[in-house]
Design a protein around this motif. Structure first.
Motif, mmCIF file in Angstrom:
data_model
loop_
_atom_site.group_PDB
_atom_site.id
_atom_site.type_symbol
_atom_site.label_atom_id
_atom_site.label_comp_id
_atom_site.label_asym_id
_atom_site.label_seq_id
_atom_site.Cartn_x
_atom_site.Cartn_y
_atom_site.Cartn_z
ATOM 1 N N PRO A 43 0.849 -1.200 0.000
ATOM 2 C CA PRO A 43 0.000 0.000 0.000
ATOM 3 C C PRO A 43 0.880 1.244 0.000
ATOM 4 C CG PRO A 43 -0.702 -1.541 1.690
ATOM 5 C CD PRO A 43 0.620 -2.033 1.194
ATOM 6 N N ALA A 44 0.645 2.138 -0.899
ATOM 7 C CA ALA A 44 1.421 3.379 -0.972
ATOM 8 C C ALA A 44 0.650 4.396 -1.798
ATOM 9 C CB ALA A 44 2.790 3.123 -1.608
ATOM 10 N N ALA A 45 0.760 5.639 -1.408
ATOM 11 C CA ALA A 45 0.145 6.730 -2.155
ATOM 12 C C ALA A 45 1.200 7.409 -3.013
ATOM 13 C CB ALA A 45 -0.476 7.742 -1.187
ATOM 14 N N SER A 46 0.791 7.883 -4.159
ATOM 15 C CA SER A 46 1.727 8.556 -5.047
ATOM 16 C C SER A 46 0.982 9.513 -5.960
ATOM 17 C CB SER A 46 2.489 7.533 -5.898
ATOM 18 O OG SER A 46 3.377 8.165 -6.787
ATOM 19 N N ARG A 47 1.654 10.591 -6.309
ATOM 20 C CA ARG A 47 1.046 11.533 -7.257
ATOM 21 C C ARG A 47 0.895 10.914 -8.637
ATOM 22 N NH1 ARG A 47 4.253 17.164 -6.559
ATOM 23 N NH2 ARG A 47 5.960 15.774 -7.129
ATOM 24 N N GLU A 48 1.783 9.947 -8.962
ATOM 25 C CA GLU A 48 1.691 9.245 -10.250
ATOM 26 C C GLU A 48 2.119 7.806 -10.049
ATOM 27 O OE1 GLU A 48 3.458 9.359 -14.847
ATOM 28 O OE2 GLU A 48 4.175 10.805 -13.343
ATOM 29 N N THR A 49 1.352 6.892 -10.589
ATOM 30 C CA THR A 49 1.681 5.464 -10.516
ATOM 31 C C THR A 49 1.725 4.905 -11.932
ATOM 32 O OG1 THR A 49 0.617 5.241 -8.356
ATOM 33 C CG2 THR A 49 0.968 3.228 -9.629
ATOM 34 N N ARG A 50 2.753 4.108 -12.213
ATOM 35 C CA ARG A 50 2.888 3.502 -13.542
ATOM 36 C C ARG A 50 3.003 1.988 -13.409
ATOM 37 N NH1 ARG A 50 7.710 7.345 -15.789
ATOM 38 N NH2 ARG A 50 6.776 9.337 -15.169
ATOM 39 N N ASP A 51 2.369 1.296 -14.318
ATOM 40 C CA ASP A 51 2.415 -0.161 -14.358
ATOM 41 C C ASP A 51 3.602 -0.587 -15.225
ATOM 42 O OD1 ASP A 51 2.021 -2.868 -14.478
ATOM 43 O OD2 ASP A 51 0.092 -2.783 -15.508
ATOM 44 N N MET A 52 4.562 -1.289 -14.641
ATOM 45 C CA MET A 52 5.774 -1.708 -15.335
ATOM 46 C C MET A 52 5.806 -3.226 -15.560
ATOM 47 S SD MET A 52 7.441 0.987 -16.008
ATOM 48 C CE MET A 52 7.066 2.711 -15.689
ATOM 49 N N THR A 53 4.651 -3.852 -15.540
ATOM 50 C CA THR A 53 4.577 -5.301 -15.728
ATOM 51 C C THR A 53 5.263 -5.727 -17.024
ATOM 52 O OG1 THR A 53 2.480 -5.362 -14.521
ATOM 53 C CG2 THR A 53 3.005 -7.262 -15.913
ATOM 54 N N GLY A 54 6.128 -6.734 -16.920
ATOM 55 C CA GLY A 54 6.841 -7.254 -18.084
ATOM 56 C C GLY A 54 8.114 -6.513 -18.419
ATOM 57 N N LEU A 55 8.431 -5.462 -17.657
ATOM 58 C CA LEU A 55 9.603 -4.634 -17.940
ATOM 59 C C LEU A 55 10.665 -4.797 -16.839
ATOM 60 C CD1 LEU A 55 7.764 -1.366 -19.050
ATOM 61 C CD2 LEU A 55 8.703 -3.180 -20.516
ATOM 62 N N ILE A 56 11.888 -4.455 -17.201
ATOM 63 C CA ILE A 56 13.008 -4.457 -16.265
ATOM 64 C C ILE A 56 13.228 -3.039 -15.751
ATOM 65 C CG2 ILE A 56 15.485 -4.863 -15.974
ATOM 66 C CD1 ILE A 56 13.917 -7.423 -16.449
ATOM 67 N N LEU A 57 13.382 -2.909 -14.434
ATOM 68 C CA LEU A 57 13.748 -1.637 -13.831
ATOM 69 C C LEU A 57 15.187 -1.772 -13.343
ATOM 70 C CD1 LEU A 57 10.556 -1.845 -13.570
ATOM 71 C CD2 LEU A 57 10.774 -0.172 -11.747
ATOM 72 N N ALA A 58 16.078 -0.957 -13.890
ATOM 73 C CA ALA A 58 17.499 -1.036 -13.551
ATOM 74 C C ALA A 58 18.011 0.352 -13.175
ATOM 75 C CB ALA A 58 18.293 -1.577 -14.736
ATOM 76 N N PRO A 59 19.133 0.416 -12.483
ATOM 77 C CA PRO A 59 19.763 1.722 -12.289
ATOM 78 C C PRO A 59 20.071 2.344 -13.654
ATOM 79 C CG PRO A 59 20.845 0.031 -10.966
ATOM 80 C CD PRO A 59 19.945 -0.681 -11.926
ATOM 81 N N GLY A 60 20.055 3.659 -13.729
ATOM 82 C CA GLY A 60 20.423 4.309 -14.975
ATOM 83 C C GLY A 60 21.822 3.892 -15.397
ATOM 84 N N PHE A 61 22.014 3.685 -16.693
ATOM 85 C CA PHE A 61 23.312 3.234 -17.186
ATOM 86 C C PHE A 61 24.351 4.342 -17.027
ATOM 87 C CE2 PHE A 61 20.565 0.641 -20.284
ATOM 88 C CZ PHE A 61 20.392 -0.360 -19.337
ATOM 89 N N ILE A 62 25.561 3.930 -16.696
ATOM 90 C CA ILE A 62 26.696 4.847 -16.550
ATOM 91 C C ILE A 62 27.659 4.563 -17.691
ATOM 92 C CG2 ILE A 62 28.621 5.558 -15.088
ATOM 93 C CD1 ILE A 62 26.890 4.605 -12.671
ATOM 94 N N ASP A 63 27.784 5.501 -18.598
ATOM 95 C CA ASP A 63 28.697 5.362 -19.737
ATOM 96 C C ASP A 63 30.070 5.825 -19.268
ATOM 97 O OD1 ASP A 63 30.094 5.399 -22.116
ATOM 98 O OD2 ASP A 63 28.464 6.276 -23.283
#
Length: 534
Positions: A43-63
């Motif tokens: 349970p959590a409240a947020s100004r914006e919620t996005r459904d990321m089902t099927g996707l990978i969430l990773a740290p931003g890439f460092i070049d």
């Protein structure tokens, strides 16, 4: 109930570490530019919620290896895709100042002369700065989508104190160079870089570099080197880098490790075990790699080092002299001690023109092809083009083989760097737009060379640890909210040598400092990026 600015639900988190549980299902909350990990469905409240089902969430890439020092400072007009290319492939932090070439530091009296030649490396007047603070201030005035960190380049430092001349630094000059480097590192530069095939860095001996690397060591920052030779004498050049690190005490990072040219193909079978043995003995040594068999650099780097003694005006004068061109021809045919000699190790038929602003008809053609059309020796063709372009010619060198690239990619101590050279016009190397999706799509999904968790670690947590980027490169409570969201089944590079800035597929979203800068593969216009002080 916690309140967030943004809540990402349903995705598979790959946290950027090398831990056994690096991949797990979790929700991510973003608040004030920081992250919180939550059990799925919490349970959590947020100004914006996005459904990321099927996707990978990773740290931003460092070049970890770019030459993007000045691209954001240029008035690009229609070429804005040059700036977009990096962030569209998921890069939230670029590390510039590589190969000994940065936009600082230098003595004030040298700045004007150095600034006049920045167009050769950086595609326009991007300025030249006395120190890191001035460099950072220039970027702060130009909003960025992602972050930028910078190494201090030895070639720039040498030009900024000694000048573009082929002679040893005097004790007083070396002391000044060390003082300028110390100031830059204190102000936030990420380490010391060298490009020991490029003038004027190539004019330095090992002792000079040791003295400067010792300054980096006192700051706990790495010595990052483009070896003096990546071709037929790559093992000798590797030993020089090891000597510099051991004598100075600095951690060692090898830039774009490769064994290039026909006389060095396959030698990663010797260089990589040597690096592994050094690590086993306790030495702090790492490297980076880009996933292509072609490199890119300046056409002038194909000439013997003495040709550039005195800077651009001296080089063009020599190129206009038939006798001096004959000397260059002989040097390429016979070699020069300590010089990499790309053409001698490969041939003009492997060197194609990437960017020649005043002669776009040459772009995409090899020097050998252009010479055949003109009925002349390839060196004369290269000389005429350099004179006509006032030195501003970028090339692509098809000098490697795939087996070597795969070995370096698979090495447990290698991380990913594009070596992107984002200059306006022409046909830049596709690595600037395609490196990270290419690793994920081709080498992970298609070939199985790396696991997804390992590849992400090389692009994130390993890179952040090497360059001192605290709170970045990992997904953990309190970490900076730099994230990339991608589809593991679709991610792939779109950039090619003929269409080098085509965006990748499968990169869904990019978040920098808690703000969404890429959504559904397109820029949003947000510009939260900063220059990072390390």
């Amino acid at each position: 109930m916690t309140g967030f600015d943004l809540l990402l639900r349903g995705g598979l988190v790959i946290d950027g570490t090398a831990a056994p549980d690096a991949a797990r299902h979790a929700d991510i909350g973003v608040l004030a530019g920081r992250l919180t990990l939550l059990p799925p469905g919490s349970p959590a409240a947020s100004r914006e919620t996005r459904d990321m089902t099927g996707l990978i969430l990773a740290p931003g890439f460092i070049d970890v290896h770019t030459h993007s020092d000045g691209v954001a400072l240029l008035d690009l007009g229609a070429d804005r895709e040059l700036v977009r290319a990096s962030v569209l492939q998921g890069v939230t932090t670029e590390i510039c100042g590589n190969c000994g070439s940065s936009l600082f530091p230098a003595l004030p009296e040298r700045l004007a002369a150095m600034r006049a030649e920045t167009r050769i490396s950086f595609g326009g007047d991007v300025g030249m700065y006395e120190g890191f603070a001035e460099f950072a201030a220039a970027h702060a005035a130009v909003p960025r989508a992602n972050h930028l960190a910078s190494l201090a380049g030895h070639g720039t430092l040498r030009a900024g104190v000694v000048g573009p001349v082929d002679r040893p630094a005097t004790p007083g000059e070396l002391e000044t160079m060390c003082a300028l480097l110390d100031k830059a590192l204190s102000a936030g530069a990420a380490g010391l870089s060298t490009g020991l095939i490029y003038a004027p860095g190539t004019y330095a001996d090992t002792d000079e570099v040791v003295a400067l690397a010792a300054v980096a060591a006192r700051h706990g920052k790495p010595y990052v080197t483009h070896l003096r030779d990546e071709m037929s004498r790559v093992e000798e050049a590797l030993e020089e880098a090891v000597e510099i690190a051991l004598r100075s005490g600095a951690p060692l990072h090898l830039s774009h490790h490769k064994t290039a040219g026909k006389h060095a193909w396959g030698r990663t079978e010797r260089t990589l075990p040597r690096i592994a043995a050094l690590r086993a003995e306790g030495m702090d040594v790492t490297c980076d790699v880009y996933p292509y068999t072609a490199g890119s650099t300046a056409l002038a780097a194909m000439l013997p080092p003495w040709a550039s003694d005195g800077g651009l005006s001296a080089l063009t004068a020599r190129l206009a002299d038939p006798g001096q061109r004959d000397r260059m021809r002989l040097a390429i045919a016979e070699g020069v001690p300590g010089w990499e000699n790309t053409v001698g190790n490969g041939g003009w038929d492997r060197i194609s023109v990437a960017c020649a602003p005043r002669h776009p008809e040459t772009e995409g053609h090899t020097i050998a092809e252009l010479a055949a059309i003109r009925g002349e020796d390839p060196l004369d063709t290269a000389a005429a083009l350099l004179i006509a372009e006032q030195g501003e010619v970028t090339i692509i060198s098809h000098s490697m083989v795939e087996d070597d690239v795969r070995r370096v990619l698979a090495a447990p101590y290698s991380m990913i760097g594009s070596d992107g050279v984002p200059k306006p016009g022409g046909r830049p190397h596709p690595r600037w737009a395609g490196t990270f999706p290419r690793v994920l799509g081709h080498y992970v999904r298609e070939l199985g060379l790396l696991s997804l968790e390992t590849a992400v670690h090389k692009m994130t947590g390993m890179a952040a640890a090497r360059f001192g980027l605290a709170g970045r490169g990992v997904i953990s409570d309190g970490a900076h909210a730099d994230l990339v969201v991608f589809d593991p089944a679709a991610v792939a590079d779109g950039a090619t040598f003929t269409a080098p800035l085509v965006p990748p597929a499968g990169v869904h979203s990019v978040i920098v400092a808690g703000e969404t800068v890429v959504r559904d593969g397109a820029e949003t216009g947000a510009r939260p990026g900063t220059v990072l002080s390390v």
